[in-house]
Each structure stands twice: as C-alpha cells, then as structure tokens.
Design a protein around this motif. Structure first.
Motif, PDB file in Angstrom:
ATOM      1  N   ALA A 167     -21.551  -7.149  -7.585  1.00 25.99           N
ATOM      2  CA  ALA A 167     -20.899  -8.120  -8.472  1.00 25.99           C
ATOM      3  C   ALA A 167     -19.694  -7.475  -9.158  1.00 25.99           C
ATOM      4  O   ALA A 167     -18.765  -8.161  -9.566  1.00 25.99           O
ATOM      5  N   ILE A 168     -19.718  -6.152  -9.280  1.00 23.47           N
ATOM      6  CA  ILE A 168     -18.624  -5.409  -9.915  1.00 23.47           C
ATOM      7  C   ILE A 168     -17.669  -4.851  -8.868  1.00 23.47           C
ATOM      8  O   ILE A 168     -16.453  -4.892  -9.033  1.00 23.47           O
ATOM      9  N   ASP A 169     -18.230  -4.322  -7.796  1.00 15.04           N
ATOM     10  CA  ASP A 169     -17.453  -3.723  -6.712  1.00 15.04           C
ATOM     11  C   ASP A 169     -18.049  -4.206  -5.395  1.00 15.04           C
ATOM     12  O   ASP A 169     -19.133  -3.770  -5.010  1.00 15.04           O
ATOM     13  N   GLU A 170     -17.334  -5.105  -4.723  1.00 16.69           N
ATOM     14  CA  GLU A 170     -17.885  -5.694  -3.503  1.00 16.69           C
ATOM     15  C   GLU A 170     -18.170  -4.670  -2.417  1.00 16.69           C
ATOM     16  O   GLU A 170     -18.940  -4.920  -1.496  1.00 16.69           O
ATOM     17  N   ASN A 171     -17.573  -3.485  -2.518  1.00 15.74           N
ATOM     18  CA  ASN A 171     -17.809  -2.430  -1.528  1.00 15.74           C
ATOM     19  C   ASN A 171     -18.965  -1.501  -1.911  1.00 15.74           C
ATOM     20  O   ASN A 171     -19.247  -0.547  -1.190  1.00 15.74           O
ATOM     21  N   ALA A 172     -19.595  -1.752  -3.036  1.00 14.42           N
ATOM     22  CA  ALA A 172     -20.720  -0.912  -3.450  1.00 14.42           C
ATOM     23  C   ALA A 172     -21.826  -1.021  -2.411  1.00 14.42           C
ATOM     24  O   ALA A 172     -22.102  -2.096  -1.887  1.00 14.42           O
ATOM     25  N   LYS A 173     -22.452   0.110  -2.108  1.00 13.57           N
ATOM     26  CA  LYS A 173     -23.526   0.069  -1.119  1.00 13.57           C
ATOM     27  C   LYS A 173     -24.464   1.249  -1.284  1.00 13.57           C
ATOM     28  O   LYS A 173     -24.109   2.281  -1.846  1.00 13.57           O
ATOM     29  N   MET A 174     -25.654   1.025  -0.818  1.00 15.68           N
ATOM     30  CA  MET A 174     -26.680   2.057  -0.749  1.00 15.68           C
ATOM     31  C   MET A 174     -26.845   2.379   0.729  1.00 15.68           C
ATOM     32  O   MET A 174     -27.140   1.498   1.524  1.00 15.68           O
ATOM     33  N   VAL A 175     -26.635   3.632   1.074  1.00 15.55           N
ATOM     34  CA  VAL A 175     -26.703   4.060   2.468  1.00 15.55           C
ATOM     35  C   VAL A 175     -27.875   5.013   2.628  1.00 15.55           C
ATOM     36  O   VAL A 175     -27.949   6.021   1.922  1.00 15.55           O
ATOM     37  N   LYS A 176     -28.779   4.678   3.550  1.00 15.56           N
ATOM     38  CA  LYS A 176     -29.915   5.559   3.793  1.00 15.56           C
ATOM     39  C   LYS A 176     -29.395   6.865   4.390  1.00 15.56           C
ATOM     40  O   LYS A 176     -28.552   6.845   5.293  1.00 15.56           O
ATOM     41  N   ASP A 177     -29.878   7.995   3.871  1.00 11.05           N
ATOM     42  CA  ASP A 177     -29.416   9.276   4.400  1.00 11.05           C
ATOM     43  C   ASP A 177     -29.898   9.436   5.835  1.00 11.05           C
ATOM     44  O   ASP A 177     -30.729   8.678   6.321  1.00 11.05           O
TER      45      ASP A 177
END
Length: 181
Positions: A58-68
């Motif tokens: 909602a703040i940064d559309e490119n925010a993401k959690m990437v599994k290592d």
C-alpha cells in the motif's frame, strides 16, 4: 503441611496451570515446526510475511517478501532495498503461547477463558504484523538504528500490550481477584 497447601492453593494452582499449559503449547508448536523439515518456512511465518507484504504494498507497490534460496526465511525488499528478513521468531507465536498460558493459569469458565485467549491471540498476531510493517518502514529510513528499533522499542510495545491484556483479564474476568478485592 495441609494448612500450607490450603493457604497457598491459588498460587500453587496458578503455577501448575501456567507451567502445564506453557509446556503443552510449546511442545505442540515444536511438533508443528518439525513438520516443516527445518528447511522451509512454516505456514504461520509465511502468513505473517504475506500479510506484511500486502500492507507494505500500500506504501510501495514494489515491496515484496522473497523466500531465500534455502527456503528458511523471507528477505524483505522495500523501496528497492533489502531491509531485513522475516524468520520463524518473527511470527509472535512465542508471545502468544506466553499470553495464553497466563490466561489459562487464571482461567474462569471455559467459554470466557477460550474467547479471551482467542481474541487476545488474534489481536497480538495482527499487532505483530503491524509491528513488522513499522519496523521495515523505519529501518528503511534509519538502517543504523536496528538494535534500538527491533530489539528495544517494538518488543516493549508488544509486551506492553500483552501486559495490558493480562491486567484486563485479571481485573475484569478473573473471579478470585474480584472476591478478594
């Protein structure tokens, strides 16, 4: 000896209920974690990461959690920067186990105890997701303050809320305390 037990019965009952429920919930959680082989992120931590990711987007559309690459944790990408990682300890289950054990140790009726423990656990879970989001936002701006933000400020907040829930439980729902008052 019998007088001693009678005199301290509420305290001894509290200790017994607390340690039994804490031990039982901790063992159940460890069994749950072992079902993930130790080389993949458990479902609760994955859900916390997913919810945090949705709020951050909602703040940064490119925010993401990437599994290592080994699948053991999630890397947090915010404002195109690596900010940190979300591991099993970030899911607040240990705090919830402590919370529920305390509520059970001062239990009243099953229904009241269950509903308060469930509602409080959901509240702690959701507040933990917000905690993660705020930590990520703050660490993105002030990466050098990780220890104070992650290690001091936000634990004080989450444990402070749990403490307030405990006080609410004892003052509003626990009958023994109200009889003695």
């Amino acid at each position: 000896m019998n007088n001693y037990i009678q005199e301290y019965k509420p305290f001894l009952l509290f200790l017994a209920k607390f340690f039994i429920s804490y031990l039982l919930l901790t063992v159940m959680y460890q069994v749950y974690l072992k079902s993930y082989n130790g080389n993949s992120v458990d479902g609760i931590t994955s859900n916390v990461s997913l919810l945090s990711e949705k709020l951050l987007q909602a703040i940064d559309e490119n925010a993401k959690m990437v599994k290592d690459t080994r699948g053991e944790y999630f890397l947090v990408i915010f404002n195109n920067n690596y900010v940190g990682r979300i591991i099993e300890g970030c899911n607040a289950i240990s705090v919830i186990i402590l919370f529920v054990s305390f509520i059970v140790s001062f239990s009243t009726t099953f229904k009241t105890t269950f509903l308060f423990a469930l509602g409080g656990s959901v509240l702690v879970y959701l507040l933990n997701v917000l905690r993660i989001v705020f930590i990520i936002i703050i660490l993105d701006k002030y990466p050098g303050n990780e220890h104070i933000i992650h290690g001091v400020v936000f634990p004080l907040i989450i444990y402070g809320i749990v403490f307030m829930l405990w006080l609410l439980w004892i003052n509003k729902f626990y009958k023994y305390a109200s009889k003695k008052a």
